[in-house]
Scaffold this active site. Structure first.
Site, short mmCIF file in Angstrom:
data_model
loop_
_atom_site.label_atom_id
_atom_site.label_comp_id
_atom_site.label_asym_id
_atom_site.label_seq_id
_atom_site.Cartn_x
_atom_site.Cartn_y
_atom_site.Cartn_z
N SER A 1 38.85 34.23 39.37
CA SER A 1 38.13 33.06 38.86
C SER A 1 39.05 31.85 38.84
O SER A 1 40.18 31.92 38.35
CB SER A 1 37.64 33.33 37.44
OG SER A 1 36.91 34.53 37.39
N GLY B 1 45.29 37.97 39.10
CA GLY B 1 45.21 38.66 40.40
C GLY B 1 45.37 40.16 40.24
O GLY B 1 46.47 40.69 40.39
N ASN C 1 32.10 48.94 31.79
CA ASN C 1 31.79 49.68 30.56
C ASN C 1 31.96 51.18 30.76
O ASN C 1 32.33 51.89 29.82
CB ASN C 1 30.38 49.34 30.10
CG ASN C 1 30.33 47.92 29.54
OD1 ASN C 1 30.91 47.01 30.12
ND2 ASN C 1 29.68 47.74 28.41
N GLU D 1 42.81 41.48 25.67
CA GLU D 1 41.71 40.64 26.14
C GLU D 1 40.35 41.30 25.94
O GLU D 1 39.34 40.72 26.28
CB GLU D 1 41.91 40.27 27.61
CG GLU D 1 41.75 41.44 28.55
CD GLU D 1 41.47 41.00 29.98
OE1 GLU D 1 40.31 40.68 30.25
OE2 GLU D 1 42.40 40.98 30.79
N SER E 1 42.23 42.73 40.86
CA SER E 1 41.36 43.46 41.78
C SER E 1 41.67 43.12 43.24
O SER E 1 42.15 42.03 43.54
CB SER E 1 39.89 43.13 41.50
OG SER E 1 39.52 43.55 40.23
#
Lengths: 393, 339
Positions: A173, A139, A379, A258, A141
């Site tokens: 997700s 959690g 990116n 990550e 964003s």
């Protein structure tokens, strides 16, 4: 001249050759995957770490000892190295196996709990993570906080015995299946002179009263993302993760871990393998096609060696943040290159309704491609980190 | 010597020798390399070498590329010295080079033929030629030298033998042609990775100094994004070339995994060279495009070296053939090097 050379930090750690005993582990994983495919337990897919939710598969992995591998045995894990985990993970991704259910818990939450978690939190969550039975979401964003993560507005106010949390998280997700998630929240009013202060992390069990999980369908209509709304949700003190006020440092530390894993360049590998199969069937593949495949494969080999080098450095206690960001920038663009090359080298249109095979993998990859260069930090944000790391800004 | 010490020694030796205006063989630097044992780093002691590993050579050659060192280190140690020694011949003193070529061998032992674009041909003390299943060692003094150069102004000479008497001759070791090509490509990849780092470092330095619109151009996001992309390309070239060297060190050149790694590395380094040179020149603006600025010392090497010892296309063909032969189920084992 030598001044400018010495001013530039090392961009990538020394190469790693995997220790010999990992060849046995790799062979075991391949044998397991071959059996799974022979049994037709699942269909190889693209972007499986987002879309391949299969709790039974996760439990079978857990039973084999291939989840929570780096977690110490006293917490139900297996006390193995990050390179052991790397081998298992890359084999699963390359095979297009459904790894989404346990993905966040295994990759991120386990190691984070070992770094920052309390004894009670570890005992509560780690054994289930290692068995492939406890799933997590992330959690971070919010509707108004994407790349500018420090602007999060979900807040937790001090109450008796804990914190009361109110706000909205998005793009989470698997929140509709997960047991818990890590939330970055504001626990002190925003201080414009230090935007990173006053943030904290909470461990939120998603069955607490006051939580609403709503789907945010992907452009395909598939349900992976969610909006998670918190309306005065009580979080007991025992579920504060790490230190109150240290959320920013904890979260950015996690991000470095990550960013450099094999999932940052293997999301579309099953499509590349399928492309090679399609081309192999066409007699007399021409020199130009061979070279294009050679270019793709050379880039993939390089990315894997870069990613392994970072994994080796992490294992030896270094924090190669710059190299990790570089892997993610190059790797996620590479995932798109596979998609572009596949559609140009073979005249088969993407078909989401096709039988498992090239046309369906291409459809999955085309429709999931926008996410590759967004998730885990866009990116453009990564390149800002790289620029700063190289001495610009 | 630890790898860190070796790297520091190499960096300092090349930095001291740096001369932006000089061209051609750097005699002083070569002497230093011989005195410090860097000139024959991986050769056995019996061949006058330091018995270092290919990973040691990787650190040395990367540094040589970054500093645009004007000495044939890869040619002497990885190629000429290796081939002469592997053929059971005495390794001549001085700088060496090895090439594959077609020479006619007369019954009296003399050789005739033409060797094109021999690196440092005019400057070496001996040329080790793999011709068919034989290895012959020739002194340039016995050859006619037609001087040529690559786009980095490094000697690439045509050498003509007309009944030349070799210094030595012997049977080629098994697999010599393949190994020579792989060694050359590996050495070139490492030099490319170094030159790419040199171009990036100069560009970052320049972006921090050059002021436009009231601030250093490195403060502009458009420039930062370009330099970050160059950074990823330099990292890829470093990772690929160093990993190929490590694989070669661990498994030897006859191993399929080494052949694959070197092919992939040269391809990747060639692609990086193109991107990095483009971005470096764009960031430097017009001054980098002039003789006045030393950016050219590394960018011209990137342009020259990406096309030497097999360009990206050549090695992509090799990798692509391996990948298509492996098929959909063999592709992943090919990439991991574990069948």
């Amino acid at each position: 001249m030598s001044d400018t050379l010495t001013a530039l930090p090392a961009l990538v750690p020394d190469p790693v050759e995997l220790p010999g005993h990992l060849a046995d582990l790799r062979a075991q994983v391949r044998e397991f995957l071959a059996d799974e495919r022979a049994a037709g337990s699942w269909t190889p897919g693209a972007d499986v770490w987002l879309s391949g939710w299969d709790e039974e598969f996760s439990k079978r992995l857990g039973a084999r000892g291939w989840l929570g591998m780096t977690i110490p045995t006293e917490y139900g894990g297996h006390g193995r190295t990050a390179l052991d985990r790397y081998v298992v993970t890359e084999e699963l991704l390359a095979a297009g196996a459904p790894v989404a259910a346990h993905w966040v818990a295994d990759r991120q939450i386990g190691p984070s709990l070992m770094r920052f978690g309390t004894e009670e939190q570890r005992r509560k969550f780690l054994p289930g993570i290692a068995r492939g039975e406890v799933y997590f979401g992330i959690g971070m964003s919010e509707p108004d906080s994407g790349s500018d993560l420090a602007s999060v507005r979900t807040r937790a106010d001090r109450v008796d015995g804990g914190w009361e949390m109110t706000g909205t998280k998005v793009w989470t997700s698997g929140a509709h299946h997960a047991h818990a998630f890590f939330a970055l929240v504001r626990t002190a009013p925003k201080d414009d002179s230090n935007r990173h202060a006053g943030l904290s992390q909470l461990l939120v069990e998603l069955d607490r009263p006051g939580i609403t999980v709503r789907p945010i369908p992907l452009l395909t209509g598939a349900h992976h993302f969610n909006e998670v709304v918190f309306d005065h949700v009580f979080i007991p003190d025992e579920m504060v993760f790490g230190e109150i006020g240290s959320g920013w440092a904890q979260v950015t530390g996690e991000l470095a871990f990550e960013r450099s894993g094999p999932e940052r360049f293997l999301s579309t590998f099953p499509l590349l393998a399928s492309l090679v199969g399609e081309l192999g069937r066409a007699a007399g593949t021409d020199a130009g096609t061979r070279r294009e495949i050679g270019a793709l494969v050379s880039r993939l080999w390089t990315l894997r060696r870069m990613s392994l080098a970072v994994a080796g450095a992490l294992e030896s206690g270094a924090a190669p943040e710059l190299a990790a960001a570089l892997v993610k920038d190059l790797g996620t663009r590479y995932e798109n290159e596979i998609v572009d090359a596949s559609r140009l080298l073979v005249e088969i249109a993407p078909d989401p309704g096709a039988e498992p095979g090239f046309a369906r993998l291409l459809a999955d990859a085309v429709q999931h491609a926008p996410g590759f260069t967004l998730r885990g930090g866009t990116n453009e944000v990564l390149r800002g980190i790289v620029a700063r790391g190289m001495g610009l800004r | 010597m630890s790898s860190t010490e070796l790297r520091e020694l190499a960096e300092s030796v090349f930095a001291d020798a740096y001369d932006r205006d000089a061209v051609g063989f750097d005699t002083g630097l070569w002497k230093t390399c011989e005195q410090t044992g860097l000139a024959r780093l991986t050769l056995p002691e019996a061949a006058g070498g330091s018995e270092g590993t290919l990973s040691d050579a990787a650190a040395l050659l990367e540094a040589a590329g970054a500093h645009a060192a004007r000495v044939p280190l890869a040619e002497t140690d990885l190629l000429g010295g290796w081939l002469a020694h592997a053929a059971g011949l005495p390794v001549p003193d001085g700088a060496l080079v090895a090439v594959a070529g077609d020479l006619d061998m007369a019954s009296d032992g003399t050789v005739s033929g033409t060797l094109t674009r021999v690196p440092w041909g005019r400057a070496v003390s001996a040329v080790v030629v793999l011709t068919g299943d034989r290895v012959v060692v020739l002194a340039p003094s016995a050859l006619t030298v037609h001087e040529g150069a690559n786009v980095a102004e490094e000697p690439r000479d045509t050498l003509v033998a007309s009944g030349a008497t070799p210094l030595a001759a012997g049977d080629a070791p098994a697999g010599a042609a393949d190994e020579l090509a792989l060694r050359a490509a590996l050495g070139r990849s490492l030099l490319l990775a170094g030159a790419a780092r040199g171009a990036l470092a100069r560009s970052i330095g320049y972006a921090g100094e050059r002021v436009q619109f009231g601030r250093p151009i490195g403060k502009f996001q458009a420039v930062q994004q370009q330099l970050a992309e160059a950074g990823s390309e330099v990292a890829a070239a470093s990772a690929a070339s160093a990993a190929a060297a490590r694989t070669a060190a661990d498994r030897g050149f006859a191993d399929d995994a080494t052949a694959f790694a070197v092919a992939a590395a040269k391809s990747r380094c060639g692609a990086s060279a193109t991107s990095v040179a483009r971005i470096a020149h764009q960031v430097h603006g017009a001054i980098g495009f002039t003789r006045e600025h030393d950016l050219r010392l590394v960018t011209t090497r990137l342009w020259a070296w990406r096309d030497e010892d097999g360009n990206d296309s050549h090695w992509n063909g090799v990798v692509g053939t391996r990948a298509l032969d492996a098929g959909p189920d063999g592709l992943w084992p090919l990439i991991t090097g574990t069948p």
